[in-house]
Design a protein around this motif. Structure first.
Motif, mmCIF file in Angstrom:
data_model
loop_
_atom_site.group_PDB
_atom_site.id
_atom_site.type_symbol
_atom_site.label_atom_id
_atom_site.label_comp_id
_atom_site.label_asym_id
_atom_site.label_seq_id
_atom_site.Cartn_x
_atom_site.Cartn_y
_atom_site.Cartn_z
ATOM 1 N N GLY A 96 -7.061 4.371 -1.503
ATOM 2 C CA GLY A 96 -6.928 4.219 -0.054
ATOM 3 C C GLY A 96 -8.249 4.089 0.663
ATOM 4 O O GLY A 96 -8.637 3.000 1.079
ATOM 5 N N GLY A 99 -2.880 7.504 -9.216
ATOM 6 C CA GLY A 99 -3.400 6.250 -9.716
ATOM 7 C C GLY A 99 -4.615 6.516 -10.594
ATOM 8 O O GLY A 99 -4.770 7.610 -11.140
ATOM 9 N N ARG A 137 -0.885 0.156 -9.669
ATOM 10 C CA ARG A 137 0.258 1.077 -9.728
ATOM 11 C C ARG A 137 1.101 0.858 -10.975
ATOM 12 O O ARG A 137 1.569 1.819 -11.599
ATOM 13 C CB ARG A 137 1.141 0.917 -8.480
ATOM 14 C CG ARG A 137 2.465 1.701 -8.512
ATOM 15 C CD ARG A 137 2.220 3.180 -8.719
ATOM 16 N NE ARG A 137 3.465 3.923 -8.836
ATOM 17 C CZ ARG A 137 4.136 4.118 -9.957
ATOM 18 N NH1 ARG A 137 3.704 3.581 -11.097
ATOM 19 N NH2 ARG A 137 5.249 4.833 -9.962
ATOM 20 N N ASN A 141 -5.468 2.694 -6.496
ATOM 21 C CA ASN A 141 -4.466 3.257 -5.571
ATOM 22 C C ASN A 141 -4.963 4.502 -4.853
ATOM 23 O O ASN A 141 -4.269 5.517 -4.788
ATOM 24 C CB ASN A 141 -3.162 3.567 -6.312
ATOM 25 C CG ASN A 141 -2.592 2.367 -7.040
ATOM 26 O OD1 ASN A 141 -2.188 2.464 -8.194
ATOM 27 N ND2 ASN A 141 -2.579 1.211 -6.392
ATOM 28 N N THR A 147 -5.980 10.542 -5.951
ATOM 29 C CA THR A 147 -5.819 9.214 -5.338
ATOM 30 C C THR A 147 -4.883 9.257 -4.132
ATOM 31 O O THR A 147 -4.182 8.283 -3.848
ATOM 32 C CB THR A 147 -5.336 8.154 -6.359
ATOM 33 O OG1 THR A 147 -3.993 8.420 -6.761
ATOM 34 C CG2 THR A 147 -6.233 8.116 -7.579
ATOM 35 N N SER A 182 -10.740 1.140 -4.590
ATOM 36 C CA SER A 182 -9.718 1.884 -3.857
ATOM 37 C C SER A 182 -8.326 1.307 -4.091
ATOM 38 O O SER A 182 -7.362 2.045 -4.324
ATOM 39 C CB SER A 182 -10.053 1.863 -2.362
ATOM 40 O OG SER A 182 -9.059 2.511 -1.609
ATOM 41 N N CYS A 183 -8.214 -0.025 -4.039
ATOM 42 C CA CYS A 183 -6.898 -0.657 -4.174
ATOM 43 C C CYS A 183 -6.428 -0.702 -5.629
ATOM 44 O O CYS A 183 -5.255 -0.439 -5.912
ATOM 45 C CB CYS A 183 -6.940 -2.065 -3.593
ATOM 46 S SG CYS A 183 -7.106 -2.085 -1.794
ATOM 47 N N THR A 198 2.892 1.419 -3.568
ATOM 48 C CA THR A 198 1.975 1.680 -4.687
ATOM 49 C C THR A 198 1.230 2.995 -4.504
ATOM 50 O O THR A 198 0.389 3.342 -5.325
ATOM 51 C CB THR A 198 0.950 0.542 -4.840
ATOM 52 O OG1 THR A 198 0.199 0.424 -3.626
ATOM 53 C CG2 THR A 198 1.644 -0.776 -5.162
ATOM 54 N N SER A 219 0.826 -1.204 0.000
ATOM 55 C CA SER A 219 0.000 0.000 0.000
ATOM 56 C C SER A 219 0.861 1.255 0.000
ATOM 57 O O SER A 219 0.515 2.254 -0.629
ATOM 58 C CB SER A 219 -0.922 -0.010 1.217
ATOM 59 O OG SER A 219 -1.739 1.132 1.250
ATOM 60 N N MET A 246 -3.414 -3.774 -5.804
ATOM 61 C CA MET A 246 -2.651 -2.531 -5.652
ATOM 62 C C MET A 246 -1.442 -2.516 -6.586
ATOM 63 O O MET A 246 -1.147 -1.498 -7.225
ATOM 64 C CB MET A 246 -2.214 -2.341 -4.193
ATOM 65 C CG MET A 246 -3.341 -1.936 -3.260
ATOM 66 S SD MET A 246 -2.774 -1.483 -1.608
ATOM 67 C CE MET A 246 -2.606 -3.083 -0.828
ATOM 68 N N THR A 258 -1.079 3.718 -2.416
ATOM 69 C CA THR A 258 -2.504 3.514 -2.211
ATOM 70 C C THR A 258 -2.973 4.169 -0.917
ATOM 71 O O THR A 258 -3.941 4.931 -0.902
ATOM 72 C CB THR A 258 -2.841 2.007 -2.192
ATOM 73 O OG1 THR A 258 -2.390 1.424 -3.417
ATOM 74 C CG2 THR A 258 -4.329 1.784 -2.046
#
Length: 492
Positions: A441, A355, A474, A439, A321, A435-436, A109, A106, A470, A111
């Motif tokens: 969160g 992202g 990315r 990227n 992001t 979200s993942c 990347t 996370s 993630m 995130t």
């Protein structure tokens, strides 16, 4: 596959990670924290293994093809994450390896999804300063890309530019990767110089707002990488300062813009930079989203200025992001929540640290779709898709369409799998994957502010799935997917 060249580059990247980890190690020593050893051990491992891998230097005949470039980027980010998670495990802050891997992926990347919370038993405030600094530094490293950093600092004689263009294309966000000057190394150095300059500028602005130096550095690293890690469980909401909120809002948007435009401004081509079609559409999306959400949340806000501030910050956080939060956005009306989810997918500009799908890809998708509609009416008409006033070649158009198709397939499969693996409701599963994979969160449901905002309660299989998403997001799918193709491992 050129194994010697690939191992050499991975070795160089490991050495760079080890050297960058010296900064939080020094921080830990300065504050006399017991967790200094949790940073020293990974540093030693990275430097020793990295040095061993770089003993065999590539020779003139070693060349990098498309497959090698994609492979080295995908493998490098996995290796970075595996070694980068060690400080969290060794200091006991995140003892479970899967949780530590999720947190590190996370971070790199950018995130910003976190497992920290009541389930894990550790809050962001509980981290030692050295560990907290490493956590945010992973955002800064991953923002521009570690391979781009290696290219920027590596001596010129070690690599021919042609060898690494395929790798740079795999790591730089957007439908295409371009050089701002003649050589890749100088382009990478210029991009990182701009990145460092903007980072220092934000630190200064935050210091003027009353932030401590440590907090300013920590949150600037997270802003620059558009990641969103904070050492406060309440994120930026912990700082009751409109000045700090507006400064971070502006810098989240700054880091969401294509860095090539900043280079054009620096060399005096201001009008050319401001005429960018992607920048114009980015501004329209940000402005329209902010205006709609401001009016939508006005009845539940104390004043128009507060509604505007909260809407501006949250829109900037989602479209860039970054994932910082200042308010309970999941208590807003559903119209505002729907706009935020849409912004998750849109993302910022190509060539930024963001992202998402990227504004440039959406422009190409929309224009190519209209071209197909016109072609239905006039089959003999020949019309090119034009972006920034220039025609886009058909290979790029097909690449964007293929990317979008694969993205939607992975998104759909991941959402269904997450519902099965984690027994989550549709809103939680949908926004967690969004979200993942983009990227971002934060999300809605269990991972919203009202739900605690942590992924710590997810199952082990769910965390591994989301970690995979993630990395896919990315590196924009292909460098990670190629690792699963048998042909990628063949010598032919």
């Amino acid at each position: 596959m050129n194994l010697r060249l690939i191992l050499y580059i991975i070795g160089q990247i490991m050495r760079v990670e080890g050297l960058l980890m010296l900064l939080p190690f020094a921080c830990s020593l300065i504050y006399r924290e017991d967790s200094w050893y949790a940073l020293l051990i990974p540093i030693a491992l990275l430097l020793i293994i990295g040095s061993l891998l770089t003993l065999r230097r590539p020779v003139q005949r070693d060349r990098m093809g498309v497959r090698d470039g994609l492979f080295v980027v995908g493998a490098s980010w996995v290796v970075l994450s595996l070694f980068g998670m060690l400080p969290f495990i060794l200091c006991g802050a995140i003892p479970h390896p899967v949780d530590a891997f999720f947190e590190t992926v996370s971070g790199f990347t950018t995130t910003g999804a976190t497992v920290l919370g009541e389930v894990v038993g550790t809050l962001p405030e509980d981290l030692d300063r050295g560990i907290a600094l490493w956590r945010s530094l992973t955002h800064w490293i991953g923002g521009m890309g570690v391979l781009v950093f290696v290219l920027a600092v590596m001596p010129q004689q070690q690599f021919k530019s042609a060898r690494l263009m395929h790798a740079m294309r795999a790591e730089v966000p957007g439908p295409t990767a371009t050089k701002v000057v003649a050589t890749i190394r100088r382009s990478a150095a210029i991009m990182y110089a701009i990145y460092v300059g903007l980072t220092l500028l934000e630190i200064v602005f935050l210091l003027f707002g009353g932030m401590s130096l440590f907090d300013a550095v920590l949150h600037t690293f997270s802003t620059a990488g558009t990641g969103g890690f904070s050492n406060m469980n309440a994120s930026i909401g912990a700082f009751d300062s409109s000045y700090i909120h507006w400064v971070i809002t502006v810098f989240m948007l700054i880091f969401a813009v294509n860095f090539n435009l900043y280079y054009l401004i620096l060399i005096g081509h201001v009008s050319q930079a401001l005429m960018s079609e992607e920048l114009r559409w980015f501004g329209i999306v940000v402005g329209a989203s902010t205006a709609i959400i401001t009016l939508n949340i006005l009845p539940q806000s104390e004043s128009f200025s507060i509604a505007l501030r909260d809407a501006s910050f949250t829109v900037a956080s989602f479209i860039s992001t970054t994932g910082f939060t200042t308010v309970t956005y999941d208590a807003w009306p559903q119209l505002s929540q729907a706009i935020l989810v849409l912004l998750m997918f849109i993302g910022g500009c190509a060539g930024s640290t963001c992202g998402g799908l990227k504004i440039s890809r959406l422009i190409i998708l929309i224009k190519s779709s209209f071209r197909e509609l016109r072609f239905t009416l006039r089959p003999r008409e020949v019309r090119a898709v034009r972006v920034e006033g220039k025609p886009v070649d058909d290979d790029t158009v097909r690449g964007v369409q293929a990317y979008f198709s694969i993205f939607m397939v992975i998104f759909t499969l991941s959402t269904v799998l997450l519902m099965l693996l984690n027994k989550s409701d549709l809103i939680t599963s949908f926004t967690a994957v969004a979200s993942c994979l983009n990227n971002v969160g934060p999300g809605l449901g269990e991972i919203g502010i009202l739900g605690g905002g942590s992924f710590g309660g997810f199952t082990v299989a769910s965390k591994l799935l989301l970690s995979f998403d993630m990395l896919l997001g990315r590196l924009e799918l292909f460098p990670i997917l190629i690792l699963f193709l048998p042909s990628a491992w063949s010598k032919k």
